[in-house]
Design a protein around this motif. Structure first.
Motif, PDB file in Angstrom:
ATOM      1  N   SER A  28       4.099 -10.330   1.094  1.00 26.95           N
ATOM      2  CA  SER A  28       4.379  -9.908   2.473  1.00 26.95           C
ATOM      3  C   SER A  28       5.264  -8.673   2.579  1.00 26.95           C
ATOM      4  O   SER A  28       5.408  -8.104   3.664  1.00 26.95           O
ATOM      5  N   LEU A  29       5.876  -8.243   1.471  1.00 28.70           N
ATOM      6  CA  LEU A  29       6.794  -7.104   1.536  1.00 28.70           C
ATOM      7  C   LEU A  29       6.588  -6.185   0.351  1.00 28.70           C
ATOM      8  O   LEU A  29       6.503  -6.626  -0.787  1.00 28.70           O
ATOM      9  N   ILE A  48       9.141  -9.069  -4.026  1.00 27.13           N
ATOM     10  CA  ILE A  48       9.018  -7.787  -3.330  1.00 27.13           C
ATOM     11  C   ILE A  48       8.159  -6.878  -4.209  1.00 27.13           C
ATOM     12  O   ILE A  48       8.538  -6.539  -5.333  1.00 27.13           O
TER      13      ILE A  48
END
Length: 307
Positions: free
Chosen positions: A206-207, A183
């Motif tokens: 992706s985050l 993250i």
């Protein structure tokens, strides 16, 4: 007081578009034009030059702009003072970066009350860009923030640093960090730049999360690897949720204080700034954490081991 004339002038200085200023202020373009004409009639000079390429300040407008900013700031300050109903008689409005709210806020409040016992304090958590805007408009008196926005009306000092460290529910070393479960922390521009330089392979994921508290909640409820504030890392490790990624570099984030330049030398503000320097000391003064040295108390606490 037709302060809306000054507000319209300053917004137009920024947008350089009568249409855009009308949208931002929630009025018609003809209203913006009318306010500009009224202001120009009051000061006796032409402030804007309109052409096919857009709207630009005239020489007289450039000279008028800093005075307009001062007028607006003084107006907001005077209005707030007149409306102040605090028991102490004076309210100091302090903006603070979201991530710093949980960082020994009790001690900070105690220090503020000690140095200004007759003052009521209103603390509001926010992000740097909004706090800088509030300082310009007089909606806040002082701000503790990560990313100073350089403006003619604002003055900043570096207070110190806070430290972010990498923790994980899965990995014990960088080699075992899984990109799909990483993250990306986006706490500030300077943090993002440091992270990209140190860990380029973990930059495009992706985050991404921009707040420490949200990151802690996510790690607690789900799983993954991320950077969190040092005190949050200790709590996550102590609870058994995460472990320290021991060979990951620490990232120090500078903390700044900002005030409107008109308040820079006032006694109450200087007292506040001095106290804030004590609240946020530089990590450099205490030496950088070295993850590979497991013998220190600090490193032991972060790794979940006993010193």
């Amino acid at each position: 007081m037709q302060i809306e004339l000054i507000d319209t002038f300053l917004d137009l200085c920024e947008t350089k578009s009568f249409n855009r200023t009308a949208e931002r202020l929630g009025v018609t373009q003809s209203t913006v034009s009318g306010r500009v004409r009224s202001l120009e009639a009051s000061v006796g000079v032409k402030l804007f030059q309109r052409s096919r390429s857009g709207t630009a300040l005239t020489t007289q407008g450039l000279r008028f702009e800093p005075h307009a900013r001062s007028l607006r700031h003084d107006w907001v300050t005077a209005k707030n003072a007149a409306q102040d109903t605090a028991l102490a008689g004076v309210t100091m409005r302090i903006g603070i970066q979201h991530d710093l709210v949980g960082l020994d806020i009790k001690t900070l409040i105690g220090r503020l009350r000690d140095i200004l016992p007759d003052t009521a304090f209103l603390l509001e958590a926010d992000y740097s860009i909004q706090m800088c805007s509030d300082l310009i408009f007089g909606k806040q008196d002082i701000a503790i923030l990560y990313s100073p926005q350089i403006q003619p009306d604002l003055y900043f000092e570096t207070l110190g640093d806070v430290r972010y460290v990498m923790v994980s529910t899965q990995a014990e070393s960088l080699a075992t960090v899984r990109k799909e479960n990483y993250i990306l922390a986006n706490y500030s521009a300077s943090f993002a730049n440091a992270h990209a330089a140190l860990l380029p392979d973990l930059t495009h994921v992706s985050l991404s999360i921009g707040q420490n508290a949200a990151m802690v909640d996510l790690l607690t409820s789900l799983s993954g690897t991320a950077y969190v504030l040092e005190h949050s890392a200790k709590a996550l490790i102590a609870s058994g949720v995460c472990r320290r990624v021991m060979d990951a570099p620490t990232i120090d984030q500078s903390v700044f204080v900002g005030v409107n330049v008109r308040n820079r030398h006032r006694a109450a503000y200087r007292k506040l700034i001095k106290t804030l320097h004590e609240q946020y000391p530089s990590q450099q003064a205490h030496g950088r954490a070295r993850p590979e040295r497991s013998g220190s108390n600090e490193t032991s606490a972060l790794s979940g081991q006993k010193p």
